[in-house]
Design an enzyme around this catalytic site. Structure first.
Site, PDB file in Angstrom:
ATOM      1  N   SER A  91       0.435  17.208  72.706  1.00 24.13           N
ATOM      2  CA  SER A  91       0.216  18.598  72.232  1.00 24.13           C
ATOM      3  C   SER A  91      -0.285  18.542  70.865  1.00 24.13           C
ATOM      4  O   SER A  91      -0.273  19.954  70.295  1.00 24.13           O
ATOM      5  CB  SER A  91       1.841  18.720  72.233  1.00 24.13           C
ATOM      6  OG  SER A  91       3.102  18.021  71.353  1.00 24.13           O
ATOM      7  N   SER A 130       2.552  12.582  71.750  1.00 23.63           N
ATOM      8  CA  SER A 130       1.837  13.710  71.279  1.00 23.63           C
ATOM      9  C   SER A 130       0.529  13.621  70.099  1.00 23.63           C
ATOM     10  O   SER A 130       0.107  14.492  69.445  1.00 23.63           O
ATOM     11  CB  SER A 130       2.708  14.810  70.766  1.00 23.63           C
ATOM     12  OG  SER A 130       2.752  15.371  72.286  1.00 23.63           O
ATOM     13  N   LYS A 178       0.375  20.528  62.431  1.00 23.12           N
ATOM     14  CA  LYS A 178       0.730  21.138  63.935  1.00 23.12           C
ATOM     15  C   LYS A 178       1.683  22.385  63.015  1.00 23.12           C
ATOM     16  O   LYS A 178       2.442  22.482  62.781  1.00 23.12           O
ATOM     17  CB  LYS A 178       1.632  19.749  64.384  1.00 23.12           C
ATOM     18  CG  LYS A 178       1.749  20.263  65.757  1.00 23.12           C
ATOM     19  CD  LYS A 178       2.486  19.236  66.971  1.00 23.12           C
ATOM     20  CE  LYS A 178       2.420  19.602  68.654  1.00 23.12           C
ATOM     21  NZ  LYS A 178       2.697  18.443  68.995  1.00 23.12           N
TER      22      LYS A 178
END
Length: 464
Positions: A156, A180, A80
């Site tokens: 996310s 997330s 990420k």
């Protein structure tokens, strides 16, 4: 021998270490898949091809010289884009962070995976500043669901879910503040681990809510998930919240039976606000494990509300200067929630923190008589991209705020969770396997048992 999308991290590492495949071939195959499919999935924001090829060459040279290589030798992975990657600005899904100087050093977890032989191939799309459950990003575009590209990947850590669910890489890293890791795992049909709060170092990653933030892995199998997790364990002075506990390997324990475990279904709150597919997924998992006991978790709705209060206020505090100086460079949906958080009265935050202590004590009591709780990971399968509302128990509610309705009460007190994918038709959906603090091994054992039984599995991508 060359890699195929269905090859696991374990298979790749064995082939590389055994001389049946080069790390270079494994890396080139991953880069080729990214080039071919990511124009559709939009999971990557940066592809670190030059770095990856250099690392692969070094691994192959070590093998040729007879040197030991790690348990993840030649395994491609991605992270990420809130993880520091040397040479890249740590954008954290935002426009503003692109003005930051490039990171000088990798995040601790990247260093540990590469020390185990893994090869970083890039950074992944995410919701702005991790304040998102959809996987949609107004600056980079949405990461797309690998089973239906008209649908959300979840957030996310949407790019992480999309990249692993789409078999571009066998392992990815994400973060989980309120859900997330678990939400993209559920929507994209893969395994995800949110470890105990403080278990894995967050050093050199961009924060959202320091008192809730966790980092963890995604994978297409439980063994791959555990292998990555074990490689990342260990104390780190760079993260004040990181445990000083020693290594507690889980891979050797995966095959242990679960017949001695007390497994229950989370009742009350966790059986409300769900679509039929979430009910079916939990039912299949519970039936396979012989779990019939239902345990009511007291005040779970209040826990979610308290998590919201703490998240929005801590997030607002972190971003206050950016909100003042560059308000128009935020995603408006993120900006407005952060501004609202800046105006929450201090007594509410104090009450939320006091309640948090009470709620943790309630779970301590539950885990005296139960080893594992089962709960939905999301209330539904992946919604359509851009979908604003859905109907939960007869009430029209905003999608973005309520996807994490069943994850927030768990990360609120930092419990370890493995999200397992139940391959329903037409879309998969996840179930949370929740254990007591520091018992990732138990959650992973249960997940591995379910995988061997065929109850949970990461389906092959079919949306592109």
């Amino acid at each position: 021998m060359t890699t195929k999308p269905e090859m696991s991290a374990v298979d790749i590492a064995k082939a590389v270490a055994g001389g049946k495949m080069s790390a270079l071939a494994a890396t080139e195959a991953a880069l080729a898949r990214i080039k071919q499919h990511d124009t559709i999935l939009n999971s990557f924001t940066d592809v670190t091809a030059e770095r990856a090829l250099a690392k692969a060459h070094a691994i192959d040279a070590d093998i040729a010289a007879g040197k030991e290589v790690g348990p993840l030798a030649g395994v491609p992975f991605a992270v990420k884009n809130l993880f520091d990657v040397a040479g890249l600005s740590t954008r954290a899904g935002s426009k503003i962070n692109r003005d930051l100087a490039p990171a000088k050093r990798d995040a601790t977890l990247i260093e540990r995976l590469e020390a185990a032989g893994a090869v970083l191939v890039g950074a992944l799309n995410m919701g702005e500043y991790a304040y998102d459950f959809t996987g949609e990003n107004i600056h980079d575009g949405p990461s797309r669901n690998p089973h239906d590209t008209t649908r959300m990947s979840g957030g996310s850590s949407g790019g992480s879910g999309s990249a692993v669910g789409g078999a571009l890489v066998p392992i990815a890293l994400g973060s989980d503040t309120n859900g997330s890791i678990r939400v993209p795992s559920s929507f994209c049909g893969i395994f995800g681990l949110k470890p105990t709060y403080g278990r894995l170092s967050r050093a050199r990653s961009f924060p959202f809510v320091a008192s809730f933030d966790h980092l963890g892995p995604f994978a297409r199998s439980v063994t791959d998930l555990a292998l990555a997790y074990d490689a990342m364990q260990g104390p780190d002075a760079g993260d004040a919240a990181c445990t000083t506990r020693g290594l507690e390997p889980t891979v050797p324990l995966l095959a242990n039976p679960v017949s001695d475990l007390r497994i229950a279904i989370a009742g009350g709150y966790f059986q409300k606000n769900v679509f039929a597919e979430a009910v079916e997924a939990v039912s299949r998992v519970a039936k396979a494990l012989g779990a019939t006991q239902i345990v009511d978790v007291p005040e779970a709705a209040r826990a979610r509300a308290a998590a919201y209060v703490i998240s929005t206020t801590e997030g607002a505090s972190l971003h206050l200067d950016r909100l003042r100086k560059r308000p128009n460079d935020f995603d408006p949906a993120v900006r407005d929630r952060l501004i609202a958080g800046a105006m929450v009265p201090a007594p509410l935050v104090d009450r939320a923190q006091k309640f948090r202590r009470w709620y943790r004590a309630q779970f301590s009591e539950i885990f005296k008589s139960v080893d594992v709780l089962l709960a939905p990971a999301t209330p539904c399968t992946a919604p359509k991209l851009g979908q604003v509302n859905f109907n939960l128990d007869g009430v029209e509610l905003p999608v973005r705020a309520n996807i994490g309705i069943h994850t927030q009460p768990i990360s609120f007190i930092g419990l370890p969770v493995v999200a397992v994918p139940v391959p329903l038709e037409p879309l998969p959906i996840g179930v949370q396997i929740i254990a007591a603090p520091w018992r990732e091994d138990i959650a992973l054992r249960v997940a591995h048992t379910l995988e061997r039984m065929g109850v949970v599995a990461a389906p092959a991508p079919r949306g592109f």
